[in-house]
Design a protein around this motif. Structure first.
Motif, mmCIF file in Angstrom:
data_model
loop_
_atom_site.group_PDB
_atom_site.id
_atom_site.type_symbol
_atom_site.label_atom_id
_atom_site.label_comp_id
_atom_site.label_asym_id
_atom_site.label_seq_id
_atom_site.Cartn_x
_atom_site.Cartn_y
_atom_site.Cartn_z
ATOM 1 N N THR A 9 5.736 13.984 -33.797
ATOM 2 C CA THR A 9 7.114 13.727 -34.227
ATOM 3 C C THR A 9 8.108 14.213 -33.183
ATOM 4 O OG1 THR A 9 6.413 13.989 -36.541
ATOM 5 C CG2 THR A 9 8.774 14.126 -36.081
ATOM 6 N N ARG A 10 7.832 15.403 -32.598
ATOM 7 C CA ARG A 10 8.716 15.912 -31.549
ATOM 8 C C ARG A 10 8.723 14.962 -30.345
ATOM 9 N NH1 ARG A 10 7.322 21.714 -29.271
ATOM 10 N NH2 ARG A 10 7.746 22.242 -31.461
ATOM 11 N N GLU A 11 7.561 14.429 -29.985
ATOM 12 C CA GLU A 11 7.480 13.513 -28.851
ATOM 13 C C GLU A 11 8.203 12.207 -29.149
ATOM 14 O OE1 GLU A 11 6.529 12.278 -25.073
ATOM 15 O OE2 GLU A 11 6.214 14.250 -25.953
ATOM 16 N N LEU A 12 8.174 11.802 -30.419
ATOM 17 C CA LEU A 12 8.871 10.568 -30.796
ATOM 18 C C LEU A 12 10.380 10.728 -30.642
ATOM 19 C CD1 LEU A 12 8.668 7.706 -32.043
ATOM 20 C CD2 LEU A 12 8.777 8.785 -34.295
ATOM 21 N N LEU A 13 10.914 11.914 -30.956
ATOM 22 C CA LEU A 13 12.361 12.141 -30.868
ATOM 23 C C LEU A 13 12.797 12.459 -29.441
ATOM 24 C CD1 LEU A 13 12.798 14.271 -34.126
ATOM 25 C CD2 LEU A 13 13.225 11.833 -33.817
ATOM 26 N N HIS A 14 11.944 13.198 -28.718
ATOM 27 C CA HIS A 14 12.314 13.587 -27.358
ATOM 28 C C HIS A 14 11.143 13.293 -26.439
ATOM 29 C CE1 HIS A 14 14.165 15.719 -24.047
ATOM 30 N NE2 HIS A 14 13.084 16.489 -23.924
ATOM 31 N N ARG A 15 11.162 12.136 -25.819
ATOM 32 C CA ARG A 15 10.038 11.690 -24.996
ATOM 33 C C ARG A 15 10.000 12.447 -23.668
ATOM 34 N NH1 ARG A 15 9.745 5.534 -24.108
ATOM 35 N NH2 ARG A 15 11.921 5.809 -23.466
ATOM 36 N N THR A 16 8.839 12.995 -23.357
ATOM 37 C CA THR A 16 8.639 13.663 -22.067
ATOM 38 C C THR A 16 7.991 12.683 -21.100
ATOM 39 O OG1 THR A 16 6.498 14.447 -22.825
ATOM 40 C CG2 THR A 16 8.360 15.908 -23.159
ATOM 41 N N TYR A 17 8.310 12.849 -19.827
ATOM 42 C CA TYR A 17 7.752 11.972 -18.795
ATOM 43 C C TYR A 17 8.002 10.499 -19.125
ATOM 44 C CZ TYR A 17 5.509 16.137 -17.044
ATOM 45 O OH TYR A 17 5.285 17.387 -16.543
ATOM 46 N N LYS A 18 9.218 10.206 -19.612
ATOM 47 C CA LYS A 18 9.508 8.830 -20.016
ATOM 48 C C LYS A 18 9.674 7.923 -18.805
ATOM 49 C CE LYS A 18 14.466 9.885 -20.553
ATOM 50 N NZ LYS A 18 15.614 9.816 -21.486
#
Length: 417
Positions: A9-18
């Protein structure tokens, strides 16, 4: 699983290495591949990822890509766009994220910062540089084929229905006589010497271990059941002795079949002499069993070749069957048809190889052999692994082709002599 949910869920809201495509360069078989906006790159060799997901999105061939396989030396490269895609791919077979299929993958990491990398769950931060992924080798493994198991079970049930058991009293006595027990002791010593010779060869010749492992194990186990325990006062059990004789007879036939092929050229003279002597002693003991009607049916000398050819069609239960008259006539017809091909085997073209397959009643493989340009010289050097690469997966078909190749090799050697 709770942590997976929280981090997903955290990755869905704040994408890393986008913007990973700005940090790496991808090359497949030496060709640079332009990348879309993505968060990750996955290199696959099996149709299972992240807990069993078929991340490639299918198992069939299409207009752009071939069917994925774990033994084709080809790697599948796919793009990871985000956690939502990873979740949806567990339910729907997505295909829009496919990048390439290749044999060599090179990923160059640009800039000054490292990039997270994981191999089979082991993760680390890879500093700038490059990662090169290539196919190293292949190894034989055991797999379970449920469809084959069901087919085999149905066949065994059908055989039980079609071949009802005769009363045991009409087949053989329950206990061996003293004279028969003495004879079986000599038989056991000869069988033990043959097994010992085969195991010595297996240490230096892998083909021996692969081809004869089942027959050796079956013979050893049946001998343990007969001789392993102290002999009871009532004597040896005839049913156990009969099973042992059948298994040892099958082992002898498979050993002679293997020795008649290329193995004879690989053995040192002392090795070949010891194995031949053990086989000769085994043959002598088997001929003595002809005097015991319930134990062994006499075998005509001319039937030996037909018996070895029939080994490719028998079940792996160790049971031994003589070739019927119909099978003998069919083998003779096939032999005459192969002679009609005329030219020596090493001069055959694809048409002669296709005709040879037709004589083996394996017409379904004619097209694949022709497409791969299998000529006579290549046919004589085909091995089990090559047949699997050509799509021959049925054990009976594989055995039939290998036995046919060995027969062709013997004919070619005899012609040269």
């Amino acid at each position: 699983m709770m942590w997976y949910g929280v981090l997903g869920t955290r990755e869905l809201l704040h994408r890393t290495y986008k913007n990973l495509e700005q940090k790496v360069l991808l090359e497949c078989d030496g060709r640079p591949i332009p990348l879309p906006s993505l968060q990750g790159i996955a290199v696959l060799n099996i149709p299972s990822y992240a807990g069993g997901t078929n991340f490639w999105g299918g198992t069939k061939e299409d207009d752009t890509f071939t069917a994925p396989s774990f033994d084709d030396k080809i790697l599948e490269v796919v793009a990871v766009f985000g956690s939502m895609q990873m979740a949806v791919s567990r339910v729907i077979k997505l295909q829009h994220h496919r990048i390439a299929q290749c044999r060599t993958v090179k990923i160059s990491i640009l800039g000054d910062e490292g990039v997270p990398v994981q191999v089979d769950g082991e993760a680390w931060v890879q500093p700038p540089g490059y990662i090169r992924i290539v196919h190293k080798n292949r190894a034989q493994t055991l797999t379970r084929d449920r469809a084959f198991e069901n087919t085999l079970k149905s066949w065994e049930d059908k055989q039980k229905c079609e071949l009802p058991r005769a009363p045991s009293f009409s087949l053989h006595p329950e206990i061996l006589s003293e004279e028969e027990a003495t004879q079986m002791d000599q038989f056991g010593q000869a069988a033990g010497a043959l097994i010992h010779s085969i195991r010595e060869l297996a240490q230096s010749h892998q083909d021996v271990e692969q081809e004869l492992a089942h027959a050796v194990n079956a013979s050893s186990k049946s001998m343990d059941r007969v001789y392993g325990k102290p002999r009871a006062t009532e004597g040896l059990s005839c049913s156990l002795v009969l099973e042992m004789v059948n298994n040892v007879r099958a082992l002898r036939s498979e050993t002679e079949l293997l020795l008649a092929g290329r193995l004879a050229l690989q053995l040192d003279p002392p090795q070949k002499e010891r194995l031949t002597a053990a086989l000769a002693e085994m043959d002598q003991q088997l001929r003595k069993l002809a005097d015991t009607p319930w134990l062994c049916q006499p075998m005509e000398p001319g039937d030996e070749e037909n018996v070895m050819l029939d080994l490719s069609k028998r079940s792996r239960s160790g049971k031994f069957r003589l070739v019927t008259k119909f099978k003998k006539e069919k083998n003779n017809k096939n032999r005459a048809a192969r002679c009609s091909l005329g030219a020596p085997v090493h001069l055959w073209g694809t048409e002669e190889v296709a005709a040879w397959l037709e004589h083996l009643s394996l017409c379904e493989y004619k097209d694949i052999f022709t497409r791969h340009d299998i000529r006579g010289s290549e046919l004589l050097h085909l091995e089990r692994r090559d047949l699997k690469d050509l799509g021959v997966t049925k054990v009976g078909h594989m055995k039939r082709i290998l036995c046919g190749i060995k027969e062709l090799s013997r004919g070619a050697a005899a012609a040269e002599a």
